[in-house]
Write a protein that holds these residues in place. Structure first.
Motif, PDB file in Angstrom:
ATOM      1  N   GLY A   1       2.572  -0.173   2.905  1.00 45.79           N
ATOM      2  CA  GLY A   1       3.789  -0.660   3.812  1.00 45.79           C
ATOM      3  C   GLY A   1       4.064   0.112   5.182  1.00 45.79           C
ATOM      4  N   VAL A   2       3.206   1.015   5.573  1.00 45.20           N
ATOM      5  CA  VAL A   2       3.673   1.945   6.787  1.00 45.20           C
ATOM      6  C   VAL A   2       3.513   0.734   8.090  1.00 45.20           C
ATOM      7  CG1 VAL A   2       2.857   3.629   8.332  1.00 45.20           C
ATOM      8  CG2 VAL A   2       2.641   3.915   6.032  1.00 45.20           C
ATOM      9  N   MET A   3       2.417   0.072   8.457  1.00 45.08           N
ATOM     10  CA  MET A   3       2.493  -0.973   9.597  1.00 45.08           C
ATOM     11  C   MET A   3       3.303  -2.329   9.065  1.00 45.08           C
ATOM     12  SD  MET A   3      -1.412  -1.876   9.823  1.00 45.08           S
ATOM     13  CE  MET A   3      -2.380  -2.896   8.620  1.00 45.08           C
ATOM     14  N   LEU A   4       3.054  -2.718   7.847  1.00 49.93           N
ATOM     15  CA  LEU A   4       3.720  -3.846   7.601  1.00 49.93           C
ATOM     16  C   LEU A   4       5.154  -4.062   7.368  1.00 49.93           C
ATOM     17  CD1 LEU A   4       1.115  -5.121   4.799  1.00 49.93           C
ATOM     18  CD2 LEU A   4       1.485  -5.864   7.238  1.00 49.93           C
ATOM     19  N   SER A   5       5.659  -2.981   7.102  1.00 44.16           N
ATOM     20  CA  SER A   5       7.211  -3.001   6.811  1.00 44.16           C
ATOM     21  C   SER A   5       7.863  -2.831   8.339  1.00 44.16           C
ATOM     22  CB  SER A   5       7.648  -1.685   6.037  1.00 44.16           C
ATOM     23  OG  SER A   5       7.210  -0.356   6.755  1.00 44.16           O
ATOM     24  N   ASN A   6       7.094  -2.013   9.303  1.00 45.64           N
ATOM     25  CA  ASN A   6       7.796  -2.004  10.539  1.00 45.64           C
ATOM     26  C   ASN A   6       7.591  -3.402  11.253  1.00 45.64           C
ATOM     27  OD1 ASN A   6       8.241   0.840  11.949  1.00 45.64           O
ATOM     28  ND2 ASN A   6       6.751   1.051  10.356  1.00 45.64           N
TER      29      ASN A   6
ATOM     30  N   GLY B   1      14.366  -1.974   7.680  1.00 50.01           N
ATOM     31  CA  GLY B   1      15.765  -2.116   7.981  1.00 50.01           C
ATOM     32  C   GLY B   1      15.936  -1.430   9.506  1.00 50.01           C
ATOM     33  N   LEU B   2      15.539  -0.650   9.770  1.00 49.70           N
ATOM     34  CA  LEU B   2      15.531   0.067  11.186  1.00 49.70           C
ATOM     35  C   LEU B   2      15.021  -0.813  12.221  1.00 49.70           C
ATOM     36  CD1 LEU B   2      15.726   3.799  10.175  1.00 49.70           C
ATOM     37  CD2 LEU B   2      17.480   2.631  11.077  1.00 49.70           C
ATOM     38  N   GLN B   3      13.840  -1.472  11.957  1.00 45.04           N
ATOM     39  CA  GLN B   3      12.951  -2.008  13.015  1.00 45.04           C
ATOM     40  C   GLN B   3      14.033  -3.468  13.247  1.00 45.04           C
ATOM     41  OE1 GLN B   3      10.796  -2.203  15.291  1.00 45.04           O
ATOM     42  NE2 GLN B   3       9.541  -0.448  14.727  1.00 45.04           N
ATOM     43  N   ALA B   4      14.422  -3.959  12.141  1.00 46.42           N
ATOM     44  CA  ALA B   4      15.013  -5.186  12.098  1.00 46.42           C
ATOM     45  C   ALA B   4      16.585  -4.809  13.084  1.00 46.42           C
ATOM     46  CB  ALA B   4      15.671  -5.949  10.981  1.00 46.42           C
ATOM     47  N   ALA B   5      17.111  -3.614  12.639  1.00 46.07           N
ATOM     48  CA  ALA B   5      18.367  -3.500  13.565  1.00 46.07           C
ATOM     49  C   ALA B   5      18.183  -3.147  14.982  1.00 46.07           C
ATOM     50  CB  ALA B   5      19.031  -2.221  12.908  1.00 46.07           C
ATOM     51  N   TYR B   6      17.014  -2.515  15.344  1.00 45.05           N
ATOM     52  CA  TYR B   6      16.721  -2.480  16.535  1.00 45.05           C
ATOM     53  C   TYR B   6      16.426  -3.652  17.443  1.00 45.05           C
ATOM     54  CZ  TYR B   6      13.637  -1.660  20.649  1.00 45.05           C
ATOM     55  OH  TYR B   6      13.133  -1.977  21.778  1.00 45.05           O
ATOM     56  N   ASN B   7      15.517  -4.381  16.757  1.00 38.66           N
ATOM     57  CA  ASN B   7      15.136  -5.733  17.394  1.00 38.66           C
ATOM     58  C   ASN B   7      16.405  -6.636  17.522  1.00 38.66           C
ATOM     59  OD1 ASN B   7      12.109  -6.116  18.112  1.00 38.66           O
ATOM     60  ND2 ASN B   7      12.379  -4.639  16.074  1.00 38.66           N
ATOM     61  N   LEU B   8      17.222  -6.771  16.531  1.00 37.72           N
ATOM     62  CA  LEU B   8      18.461  -7.520  16.684  1.00 37.72           C
ATOM     63  C   LEU B   8      19.528  -7.012  17.819  1.00 37.72           C
ATOM     64  CD1 LEU B   8      19.050  -8.311  12.835  1.00 37.72           C
ATOM     65  CD2 LEU B   8      18.472  -9.831  14.800  1.00 37.72           C
TER      66      LEU B   8
ATOM     67  N   ILE C   1      13.233  -8.344   1.650  1.00 37.47           N
ATOM     68  CA  ILE C   1      11.842  -8.092   1.922  1.00 37.47           C
ATOM     69  C   ILE C   1      11.386  -6.817   1.119  1.00 37.47           C
ATOM     70  CG2 ILE C   1       9.971  -7.623   3.713  1.00 37.47           C
ATOM     71  CD1 ILE C   1      12.087  -8.970   5.611  1.00 37.47           C
ATOM     72  N   GLY C   2      10.500  -6.878   0.519  1.00 36.48           N
ATOM     73  CA  GLY C   2      10.012  -5.515  -0.413  1.00 36.48           C
ATOM     74  C   GLY C   2       8.709  -5.730  -1.079  1.00 36.48           C
TER      75      GLY C   2
ATOM     76  N   ILE D   1       6.246  -2.537  -6.052  1.00 37.81           N
ATOM     77  CA  ILE D   1       5.224  -3.084  -6.091  1.00 37.81           C
ATOM     78  C   ILE D   1       5.426  -4.585  -6.712  1.00 37.81           C
ATOM     79  CG2 ILE D   1       3.474  -0.999  -6.651  1.00 37.81           C
ATOM     80  CD1 ILE D   1       3.545  -1.839  -9.489  1.00 37.81           C
ATOM     81  N   THR D   2       4.749  -5.214  -6.480  1.00 35.27           N
ATOM     82  CA  THR D   2       4.861  -6.920  -6.881  1.00 35.27           C
ATOM     83  C   THR D   2       3.532  -6.933  -7.732  1.00 35.27           C
ATOM     84  OG1 THR D   2       3.771  -8.005  -5.109  1.00 35.27           O
ATOM     85  CG2 THR D   2       5.851  -7.616  -4.828  1.00 35.27           C
ATOM     86  N   MET D   3       3.625  -7.828  -8.704  1.00 31.17           N
ATOM     87  CA  MET D   3       2.529  -8.397  -9.580  1.00 31.17           C
ATOM     88  C   MET D   3       1.245  -8.741  -8.772  1.00 31.17           C
ATOM     89  SD  MET D   3       3.336  -8.713 -13.002  1.00 31.17           S
ATOM     90  CE  MET D   3       2.245 -10.201 -13.666  1.00 31.17           C
ATOM     91  N   PRO D   4       1.109  -9.546  -7.759  1.00 29.32           N
ATOM     92  CA  PRO D   4      -0.181  -9.520  -7.126  1.00 29.32           C
ATOM     93  C   PRO D   4      -0.470  -8.574  -5.940  1.00 29.32           C
ATOM     94  CG  PRO D   4       1.364 -10.866  -6.486  1.00 29.32           C
ATOM     95  CD  PRO D   4       2.166 -10.464  -7.409  1.00 29.32           C
ATOM     96  N   ARG D   5       0.470  -7.490  -5.928  1.00 31.08           N
ATOM     97  CA  ARG D   5       0.286  -6.687  -4.532  1.00 31.08           C
ATOM     98  C   ARG D   5       0.321  -7.411  -3.359  1.00 31.08           C
ATOM     99  NH1 ARG D   5       0.552  -4.222  -8.972  1.00 31.08           N
ATOM    100  NH2 ARG D   5      -0.401  -2.368  -9.730  1.00 31.08           N
ATOM    101  N   GLN D   6       1.203  -8.148  -3.311  1.00 30.12           N
ATOM    102  CA  GLN D   6       1.590  -9.015  -1.848  1.00 30.12           C
ATOM    103  C   GLN D   6       3.043  -9.096  -1.706  1.00 30.12           C
ATOM    104  OE1 GLN D   6      -0.225 -12.671  -3.242  1.00 30.12           O
ATOM    105  NE2 GLN D   6      -2.207 -12.110  -2.148  1.00 30.12           N
ATOM    106  N   LEU D   7       3.319  -9.148  -0.635  1.00 25.67           N
ATOM    107  CA  LEU D   7       4.981  -8.732  -0.143  1.00 25.67           C
ATOM    108  C   LEU D   7       5.761  -9.742  -0.392  1.00 25.67           C
ATOM    109  CD1 LEU D   7       6.504  -6.955   1.708  1.00 25.67           C
ATOM    110  CD2 LEU D   7       5.955  -8.334   3.564  1.00 25.67           C
ATOM    111  N   PHE D   8       6.798  -9.527  -0.994  1.00 29.67           N
ATOM    112  CA  PHE D   8       7.891 -10.418  -1.542  1.00 29.67           C
ATOM    113  C   PHE D   8       8.858 -10.492  -0.364  1.00 29.67           C
ATOM    114  CE2 PHE D   8      12.268 -10.721  -3.286  1.00 29.67           C
ATOM    115  CZ  PHE D   8      12.058 -12.020  -4.198  1.00 29.67           C
ATOM    116  N   VAL D   9       8.896 -11.937  -0.058  1.00 27.83           N
ATOM    117  CA  VAL D   9       9.966 -12.186   1.187  1.00 27.83           C
ATOM    118  C   VAL D   9      10.768 -13.511   0.759  1.00 27.83           C
ATOM    119  CG1 VAL D   9      10.330 -13.032   3.439  1.00 27.83           C
ATOM    120  CG2 VAL D   9       8.659 -11.424   3.014  1.00 27.83           C
ATOM    121  N   ARG D  10      12.038 -13.438   0.394  1.00 27.63           N
ATOM    122  CA  ARG D  10      12.566 -14.547  -0.100  1.00 27.63           C
ATOM    123  C   ARG D  10      13.853 -14.544   0.209  1.00 27.63           C
ATOM    124  NH1 ARG D  10      11.416 -16.122  -6.245  1.00 27.63           N
ATOM    125  NH2 ARG D  10       9.220 -16.254  -5.430  1.00 27.63           N
TER     126      ARG D  10
END
Length: 431
Positions: free
Chosen positions: A374-379, A48-55, A367-368, A349-358
């Protein structure tokens, strides 16, 4: 409000070592009255904070709300390991989605790693980066897989920083006889996660994002081309919204709740290891090959040890004893070590351990489900969301195209079924 040292997160148990060592942790006001903006963001973690900053830096009006204090969730309390690639090894992912998509996701993760380190350097955020990570095998039968992982990373994915370790080297680098082999990755490392979070909030606010703590979203709806977010402190009306709650989605939005499941992860920090120089003499981070991963590292002379043994949102009565038993399995000489800090947090977590974006409703993206990676992927995903809104990049579609099935069983049965499944995997890890 309680001091930095004594503030207890209302959503995460225990006082963390990060909280005790992060320095000043500014407070931010709660929302006071209704707001209108271009983009509303629910969740004040890395995404959320990375999105806020970049926007905000691009002139988009942004309002971000966080239910507690910035850093109370996983972004400020996690294991601090960056890792390499996605949650799956690239060759495992390749079997499911093909080489082209697997390679694109691997390259995206490398871009995420560079972005995190460059962002901290550019904005003078001291994240205490320490290079080096060891991935180790808790079964001798995994040797072939680990050898191939190093070869495939270099030959097929253009990543020459991983090297196979035999049993002798693995034991020497860990200071433990518990593991049989592993790989050493010198192209990644580990950080102080709360320092990054504190710095990120500062940077987002300075860029012009309106960020608010202690403001919980109670409902979200879409209509008339607008998104409305209700809180107990006012209503936010926006053209579009980002849900960035990860494992704290609760009942806010049902599609995300069906796909992202919260589990508890716990970490303990030991007293300084002055009498145990054999433990991780190279200060690397470590993750083992269990399905229920043990992750640990030596950081500023202490052992920070994490494990996931609670498969519900509940908390154990004594986190310290829970962690000390796991430490003793790997380091018997530390069976009586003092645990100075013990804490937990919620992992989505998700069933396949892959990121949920929808897009879960018109104009609302969720996004979650970083699944412990998630340390680098969430940023980076926060940045990619902003670039999507700005029309600069479509890279977030790489995640949106992944097949992420819902957890079976409906709202009442998801948690019991997950408990049974993960208990079975934990049992399998022992044999």
């Amino acid at each position: 409000m309680a001091s930095q040292e004594t503030w207890q997160s209302p959503i995460s148990p225990g006082l963390s070592w990060y909280q005790a060592t992060a320095g000043e942790r500014p407070t931010y006001a709660a929302l006071d009255g209704s707001r209108t903006c271009d983009v509303a963001i629910i969740g004040g973690g890395y995404t959320g904070l990375q999105a806020a900053y970049n926007l905000a830096k691009s002139g988009v009006s942004v309002v971000l709300i966080e239910a507690c204090r910035f850093g109370d969730g996983a972004s400020g309390r996690n294991g601090g390991q960056l890792g390499t690639g996605q949650r799956w090894w690239p060759e495992e992912l390749e079997e499911k989605i093909g080489y082209q998509r697997s390679k694109a996701l691997f390259d995206l993760a490398e871009a995420a790693k560079r972005h995190l380190l460059d962002f901290a350097r550019e904005h003078q955020i001291e994240i205490d980066y320490v290079p080096g990570q060891l991935n180790v095998a808790h079964k001798a039968s995994y040797e072939r897989d680990f050898r191939q992982n190093a070869e495939i990373a270099a030959q097929r994915y253009g990543y020459p920083h991983i090297r196979f370790m035999d049993e002798a080297e693995t034991r020497a680098r860990l200071g433990s006889k518990r593991f049989y082999c592993g790989v050493r990755d010198v192209g990644t490392g580990h950080i102080h996660p709360l320092k990054l979070l504190i710095g990120l909030a500062r940077v987002a606010a300075n860029a012009g994002a309106a960020i608010f703590e202690m403001t919980k979203a109670t409902a979200i709806r879409q209509g008339g081309g607008k998104v409305t977010i209700e809180t107990d402190r006012g209503t936010i009306t926006a053209d579009r919204a980002l849900i960035a709650c990860d494992g704290h989605i609760d009942g806010l939005e049902p599609v995300t709740a069906r796909h992202v499941m919260p589990i508890r992860s716990f970490i303990g920090a030991t007293a300084p290891l002055d009498r145990h120089p054999e433990v991780l003499p190279g200060d690397e981070a470590v993750a083992d090959s269990r399905f229920v991963v043990r992750y640990f590292r030596k950081f500023e002379g202490r052992l920070l040890f994490g494990g996931r043994e609670a498969y519900t949102a509940d908390n154990p009565r004594d986190i310290s004893e829970h962690i000390r038993r796991q430490i003793a399995e790997i380091y018997p000489d530390l069976k009586d070590i003092e645990i100075t800090h013990a804490w937990g947090g919620t992992v989505g977590i998700t069933m396949p351990r892959q990121l949920f974006v929808r897009e879960v409703m018109p104009g609302v993206t969720s996004i979650g489900g970083y699944s412990g990676h998630g340390v680098m992927l969430s940023n980076y995903c926060g940045k990619l969301y902003a670039e999507t809104v700005l029309g600069k990049s479509g890279d977030l579609d790489l995640f949106a195209s992944l097949d992420i099935p819902a957890f079976p069983g409906g709202a009442r049965m998801r948690a019991p079924l997950l408990f049974l499944a993960l208990s079975w995997f934990a049992l399998r890890d022992k044999f």
